[in-house]
Design a protein around this motif. Sequence first.
Motif, PDB file in Angstrom:
ATOM      1  N   ALA A  19       0.839  -1.201   0.000  1.00 38.02           N
ATOM      2  CA  ALA A  19       0.000   0.000   0.000  1.00 38.02           C
ATOM      3  C   ALA A  19       0.870   1.245   0.000  1.00 38.02           C
ATOM      4  O   ALA A  19       2.009   1.234   0.456  1.00 38.02           O
ATOM      5  N   PHE A  20       0.299   2.314  -0.516  1.00 35.54           N
ATOM      6  CA  PHE A  20       0.917   3.631  -0.532  1.00 35.54           C
ATOM      7  C   PHE A  20      -0.017   4.551   0.232  1.00 35.54           C
ATOM      8  O   PHE A  20      -1.192   4.669  -0.105  1.00 35.54           O
ATOM      9  N   HIS A  21       0.485   5.187   1.271  1.00 34.69           N
ATOM     10  CA  HIS A  21      -0.324   6.088   2.091  1.00 34.69           C
ATOM     11  C   HIS A  21      -0.119   7.509   1.601  1.00 34.69           C
ATOM     12  O   HIS A  21       0.894   8.139   1.882  1.00 34.69           O
ATOM     13  N   GLU A  36      10.954  -5.567  -3.959  1.00 28.99           N
ATOM     14  CA  GLU A  36      11.076  -6.417  -5.147  1.00 28.99           C
ATOM     15  C   GLU A  36       9.806  -6.453  -5.985  1.00 28.99           C
ATOM     16  O   GLU A  36       9.851  -6.843  -7.141  1.00 28.99           O
ATOM     17  N   SER A  37       8.677  -6.042  -5.404  1.00 27.17           N
ATOM     18  CA  SER A  37       7.425  -6.073  -6.166  1.00 27.17           C
ATOM     19  C   SER A  37       6.400  -5.116  -5.573  1.00 27.17           C
ATOM     20  O   SER A  37       6.525  -4.671  -4.438  1.00 27.17           O
ATOM     21  N   PHE A  38       5.399  -4.818  -6.403  1.00 24.15           N
ATOM     22  CA  PHE A  38       4.260  -4.004  -6.004  1.00 24.15           C
ATOM     23  C   PHE A  38       3.006  -4.864  -6.084  1.00 24.15           C
ATOM     24  O   PHE A  38       2.791  -5.551  -7.077  1.00 24.15           O
ATOM     25  N   ALA A  39       2.168  -4.801  -5.079  1.00 22.60           N
ATOM     26  CA  ALA A  39       0.875  -5.478  -5.130  1.00 22.60           C
ATOM     27  C   ALA A  39      -0.020  -4.749  -6.139  1.00 22.60           C
ATOM     28  O   ALA A  39       0.275  -3.623  -6.563  1.00 22.60           O
ATOM     29  N   ASP A  40      -1.122  -5.361  -6.526  1.00 21.79           N
ATOM     30  CA  ASP A  40      -2.073  -4.744  -7.454  1.00 21.79           C
ATOM     31  C   ASP A  40      -2.546  -3.391  -6.932  1.00 21.79           C
ATOM     32  O   ASP A  40      -2.876  -3.247  -5.753  1.00 21.79           O
ATOM     33  N   GLY A  41      -2.561  -2.401  -7.825  1.00 26.12           N
ATOM     34  CA  GLY A  41      -3.174  -1.111  -7.535  1.00 26.12           C
ATOM     35  C   GLY A  41      -2.573  -0.293  -6.420  1.00 26.12           C
ATOM     36  O   GLY A  41      -3.251   0.564  -5.851  1.00 26.12           O
ATOM     37  N   VAL A  42      -1.310  -0.499  -6.104  1.00 30.57           N
ATOM     38  CA  VAL A  42      -0.690   0.209  -4.972  1.00 30.57           C
ATOM     39  C   VAL A  42      -0.855   1.724  -5.071  1.00 30.57           C
ATOM     40  O   VAL A  42      -1.168   2.379  -4.098  1.00 30.57           O
ATOM     41  N   PHE A  43      -0.649   2.296  -6.241  1.00 31.14           N
ATOM     42  CA  PHE A  43      -0.725   3.742  -6.396  1.00 31.14           C
ATOM     43  C   PHE A  43      -2.044   4.215  -7.021  1.00 31.14           C
ATOM     44  O   PHE A  43      -2.228   5.414  -7.235  1.00 31.14           O
ATOM     45  N   ALA A  44      -2.940   3.318  -7.312  1.00 32.69           N
ATOM     46  CA  ALA A  44      -4.187   3.651  -8.016  1.00 32.69           C
ATOM     47  C   ALA A  44      -4.934   4.786  -7.321  1.00 32.69           C
ATOM     48  O   ALA A  44      -5.156   4.765  -6.117  1.00 32.69           O
ATOM     49  N   GLY A  45      -5.282   5.797  -8.107  1.00 33.71           N
ATOM     50  CA  GLY A  45      -6.062   6.922  -7.609  1.00 33.71           C
ATOM     51  C   GLY A  45      -5.321   7.869  -6.689  1.00 33.71           C
ATOM     52  O   GLY A  45      -5.918   8.776  -6.114  1.00 33.71           O
ATOM     53  N   SER A  46      -4.012   7.716  -6.565  1.00 30.60           N
ATOM     54  CA  SER A  46      -3.245   8.562  -5.646  1.00 30.60           C
ATOM     55  C   SER A  46      -2.750   9.829  -6.339  1.00 30.60           C
ATOM     56  O   SER A  46      -2.937  10.024  -7.532  1.00 30.60           O
ATOM     57  N   ASN A  47      -2.081  10.674  -5.562  1.00 30.68           N
ATOM     58  CA  ASN A  47      -1.525  11.925  -6.071  1.00 30.68           C
ATOM     59  C   ASN A  47      -0.053  11.809  -6.427  1.00 30.68           C
ATOM     60  O   ASN A  47       0.720  12.740  -6.229  1.00 30.68           O
ATOM     61  N   VAL A  48       0.344  10.666  -6.972  1.00 34.64           N
ATOM     62  CA  VAL A  48       1.720  10.495  -7.437  1.00 34.64           C
ATOM     63  C   VAL A  48       1.887  11.327  -8.702  1.00 34.64           C
ATOM     64  O   VAL A  48       1.093  11.222  -9.639  1.00 34.64           O
ATOM     65  N   LYS A  49       2.920  12.167  -8.714  1.00 32.22           N
ATOM     66  CA  LYS A  49       3.207  12.975  -9.892  1.00 32.22           C
ATOM     67  C   LYS A  49       4.422  12.434 -10.644  1.00 32.22           C
ATOM     68  O   LYS A  49       4.425  12.319 -11.861  1.00 32.22           O
ATOM     69  N   ALA A  62      -1.192  -5.553 -11.303  1.00 37.97           N
ATOM     70  CA  ALA A  62      -2.136  -4.923 -12.246  1.00 37.97           C
ATOM     71  C   ALA A  62      -2.646  -3.594 -11.701  1.00 37.97           C
ATOM     72  O   ALA A  62      -2.789  -3.412 -10.493  1.00 37.97           O
ATOM     73  N   GLY A  63      -2.910  -2.675 -12.606  1.00 40.98           N
ATOM     74  CA  GLY A  63      -3.520  -1.397 -12.242  1.00 40.98           C
ATOM     75  C   GLY A  63      -2.672  -0.546 -11.326  1.00 40.98           C
ATOM     76  O   GLY A  63      -3.199   0.263 -10.567  1.00 40.98           O
ATOM     77  N   LEU A  64      -1.374  -0.695 -11.403  1.00 42.09           N
ATOM     78  CA  LEU A  64      -0.467  -0.022 -10.472  1.00 42.09           C
ATOM     79  C   LEU A  64      -0.694   1.485 -10.395  1.00 42.09           C
ATOM     80  O   LEU A  64      -0.719   2.053  -9.314  1.00 42.09           O
ATOM     81  N   PHE A  65      -0.855   2.147 -11.530  1.00 39.32           N
ATOM     82  CA  PHE A  65      -1.040   3.596 -11.566  1.00 39.32           C
ATOM     83  C   PHE A  65      -2.408   3.997 -12.117  1.00 39.32           C
ATOM     84  O   PHE A  65      -2.588   5.120 -12.584  1.00 39.32           O
ATOM     85  N   GLU A  66      -3.374   3.124 -12.062  1.00 37.52           N
ATOM     86  CA  GLU A  66      -4.706   3.392 -12.586  1.00 37.52           C
ATOM     87  C   GLU A  66      -5.304   4.635 -11.922  1.00 37.52           C
ATOM     88  O   GLU A  66      -5.249   4.808 -10.707  1.00 37.52           O
ATOM     89  N   ASN A  67      -5.858   5.525 -12.731  1.00 38.86           N
ATOM     90  CA  ASN A  67      -6.517   6.757 -12.278  1.00 38.86           C
ATOM     91  C   ASN A  67      -5.605   7.696 -11.508  1.00 38.86           C
ATOM     92  O   ASN A  67      -6.076   8.451 -10.652  1.00 38.86           O
ATOM     93  N   CYS A  68      -4.328   7.692 -11.815  1.00 35.67           N
ATOM     94  CA  CYS A  68      -3.390   8.667 -11.236  1.00 35.67           C
ATOM     95  C   CYS A  68      -3.369   9.874 -12.167  1.00 35.67           C
ATOM     96  O   CYS A  68      -2.545   9.958 -13.077  1.00 35.67           O
ATOM     97  N   LYS A  69      -4.253  10.793 -11.931  1.00 32.39           N
ATOM     98  CA  LYS A  69      -4.467  11.915 -12.846  1.00 32.39           C
ATOM     99  C   LYS A  69      -3.306  12.912 -12.892  1.00 32.39           C
ATOM    100  O   LYS A  69      -3.152  13.639 -13.861  1.00 32.39           O
TER     101      LYS A  69
END
Length: 79
Positions: A19-21, A36-49, A62-69
């Motif tokens: 998870a990413f807080h 070594e790995s990222f779980a599904d959707g860790v950054f999804a919908g977050s404010n990662v720029k 899957a969906g690691l950066f989904e909806n990261c606008k």
Amino acid sequence: MDSLENIFAYSSDGKTILAFHDMFGIFTGEVPYGAESFADGVFAGSNVKKITVPESVKFAGAGLFENCKLLTNVELPSS
């Protein structure tokens, strides 16, 4: 800003980021070396720029950066 240990939640062996807080607003930074790995959707919908992924990461769920606008740049290792 707090340390990166408070931003990422890890598996018990410390190898998978679960998870990413997103508590500090817009995130621009690096994933700590050793993951070594990222779980599904860790950054999804977050404010990662902008994010840099270290060479230690070999798998991304899957969906690691989904909806990261705000996402403009993902820097991946060359290998």
